[in-house]
Motif scaffolding. Structure first.
Motif, PDB file in Angstrom:
ATOM      1  N   LYS A 138       1.545 -36.406   4.291  1.00 55.64           N
ATOM      2  CA  LYS A 138       0.932 -37.421   3.427  1.00 55.64           C
ATOM      3  C   LYS A 138       0.663 -38.709   4.206  1.00 55.64           C
ATOM      4  N   GLN A 184      -2.327 -38.184   6.427  1.00 55.74           N
ATOM      5  CA  GLN A 184      -3.556 -38.225   5.629  1.00 55.74           C
ATOM      6  C   GLN A 184      -3.972 -39.669   5.342  1.00 55.74           C
ATOM      7  N   SER A 192      -7.348 -41.249   7.001  1.00 51.67           N
ATOM      8  CA  SER A 192      -8.402 -41.643   6.056  1.00 51.67           C
ATOM      9  C   SER A 192      -8.785 -43.107   6.271  1.00 51.67           C
ATOM     10  N   LYS A 225     -11.474 -37.165  12.374  1.00 52.81           N
ATOM     11  CA  LYS A 225     -11.981 -36.314  11.289  1.00 52.81           C
ATOM     12  C   LYS A 225     -11.383 -34.911  11.328  1.00 52.81           C
ATOM     13  N   LEU A 266      -7.863 -34.995  10.178  1.00 52.67           N
ATOM     14  CA  LEU A 266      -7.776 -35.162   8.722  1.00 52.67           C
ATOM     15  C   LEU A 266      -7.998 -33.823   8.030  1.00 52.67           C
ATOM     16  N   LYS A 267      -8.961 -33.028   8.497  1.00 51.55           N
ATOM     17  CA  LYS A 267      -9.181 -31.698   7.922  1.00 51.55           C
ATOM     18  C   LYS A 267      -7.934 -30.833   8.079  1.00 51.55           C
ATOM     19  N   GLU A 274      -5.202 -32.032   5.644  1.00 54.87           N
ATOM     20  CA  GLU A 274      -5.547 -31.721   4.254  1.00 54.87           C
ATOM     21  C   GLU A 274      -5.359 -30.235   3.972  1.00 54.87           C
ATOM     22  N   THR A 275      -5.633 -29.392   4.966  1.00 51.93           N
ATOM     23  CA  THR A 275      -5.367 -27.952   4.825  1.00 51.93           C
ATOM     24  C   THR A 275      -3.874 -27.705   4.693  1.00 51.93           C
ATOM     25  N   LEU A 288      -1.648 -29.802   3.541  1.00 53.63           N
ATOM     26  CA  LEU A 288      -1.186 -30.311   2.250  1.00 53.63           C
ATOM     27  C   LEU A 288      -1.488 -29.320   1.125  1.00 53.63           C
ATOM     28  N   LYS A 289      -2.631 -28.640   1.208  1.00 50.44           N
ATOM     29  CA  LYS A 289      -2.944 -27.626   0.201  1.00 50.44           C
ATOM     30  C   LYS A 289      -1.949 -26.471   0.282  1.00 50.44           C
TER      31      LYS A 289
END
Length: 257
Positions: free
Chosen positions: A209, A212, A216, A228, A231-232, A235-236, A238-239
Motif C-alpha cells: 500500500k 502504491q 502514484s 509506471k 505501480l502496475k 497493483e497486481t 494488491l489484487k
C-alpha cells in the motif's frame, strides 16, 4: 585523529561560530580559515583523480577528519554560512554516511544555509536528488537498502499538514521531478520489503500500500519518472493480496427449475 584533537577541533569550531554570529560571517575566524585551507588542499587532491570510485575512497578517509568541526558548528547553533560545513555535508552523501548527512542537512535547512556556488543547486534540491539517485542505483541490484534513510529524508523535505516552525517552506521548494525521484525510490524500496507473493503478512500488505501511494504520487508529479511499471506490479500484488468479498445471496432465493 585522537580524542584530544577531536575535542579541540569541535570546541574551536563552536567558538568560531559563536563569534561569527556577531558579524554574520565565518571569514577571519581562525578555526574556519584553517579548515577552509585544509578543505581546498583536499579538493585539489580530489581534482587530480579521474576515477569516481577512487574519489569516493579518498573522501571516506577525509570525512572523519572534518566531523568534529561540523559537530562544533551544529552545537553552536548559529547557522552562519559556512563553506566547509556545506561541502562536508555533500561528502557525507557521497560516502553513504547518510545518518550524519541528514543530521547536517536538517541543521542547514533550519538555518537556510546555502550550497557553495559550484554545486549549482539549492540545499534541499541537492540533498534530495543525490540521496534519491544513490538509492535508485542500488535498487537496481540485489543489495539491501535501508529504507529508513529515505523515510527520514521524506520527513525532512516534505512539509506535513502542520507547518514546521523550524524550517521555512520556501527553503524546501524544489522541482517536481526531484521530489518524484524520492517517491519512486520509496516506492521501489517498499516493494523490496515484500517477502511473499503467496501468503502475505500484514507487513507485506502495508509495504504494498505504501509503494502504491508513493508511486502514484511520483507519477502525478512527473509522468516520466520511471515508476509506471512498478505501480502496475504493486497493483497486481494488491489484487492478489486482497481476498475477494463474498457474494451475498438472499436467504429465500432458490434456483429456478
Amino acid at each position: 585523529m585522537n580524542l584530544a584533537r577531536q575535542h579541540f577541533q569541535k570546541h574551536s569550531a563552536k567558538a568560531a561560530a559563536l563569534s561569527a554570529a556577531e558579524f554574520g560571517t565565518m571569514q577571519s575566524q581562525t578555526a574556519y580559515e584553517m579548515q577552509l585551507m585544509q578543505l581546498n588542499q583536499d579538493r585539489h587532491r580530489l581534482r587530480q583523480i579521474q576515477s569516481t570510485e577512487a574519489k569516493i575512497k579518498l573522501k571516506q578517509g577525509l570525512v572523519p577528519t572534518y566531523l568534529p568541526y561540523a559537530d562544533g558548528i551544529m552545537e553552536a547553533n548559529t547557522g552562519v554560512q559556512d563553506e566547509v560545513f556545506m561541502t562536508v555535508l555533500v561528502w557525507c552523501i557521497d560516502t553513504e554516511n547518510y545518518s550524519k548527512a541528514l543530521e547536517m542537512a536538517e541543521f542547514a535547512l533550519r538555518h537556510n544555509m546555502i550550497m557553495p556556488d559550484r554545486f549549482e543547486r539549492k540545499t534541499a534540491v541537492l540533498v534530495t536528488e543525490e540521496i534519491a539517485n544513490a538509492f535508485l542505483k542500488v535498487l537496481k541490484t540485489n543489495a539491501a537498502v535501508d529504507i529508513s534513510v529515505l523515510q527520514q529524508l521524506d520527513s525532512l523535505v516534505t512539509p506535513s499538514d502542520e507547518e514546521d516552525p523550524d524550517i521555512d517552506p520556501k527553503v524546501l521548494d524544489m522541482p517536481d521531478q526531484v521530489k518524484a525521484k524520492l517517491f519512486v525510490a520509496l516506492g521501489k524500496a517498499n516493494i523490496k520489503l515484500i517477502q511473499s507473493t503467496e501468503q502475505p503478512s500484514e507487513q507485506d500488505l502495508e509495504s504494498a500500500k505504501s509503494a502504491q501511494g508513493y508511486l502514484s504520487r511520483a507519477i502525478e508529479l512527473d509522468d516520466k519518472c520511471g515508476g509506471k511499471q512498478d505501480l502496475k506490479t504493486v497493483e497486481t500484488l494488491l489484487k492478489k493480496f486482497t481476498p475477494p468479498e463474498p457474494v451475498q445471496t438472499n436467504a429465500g432465493d432458490s434456483s429456478p427449475t
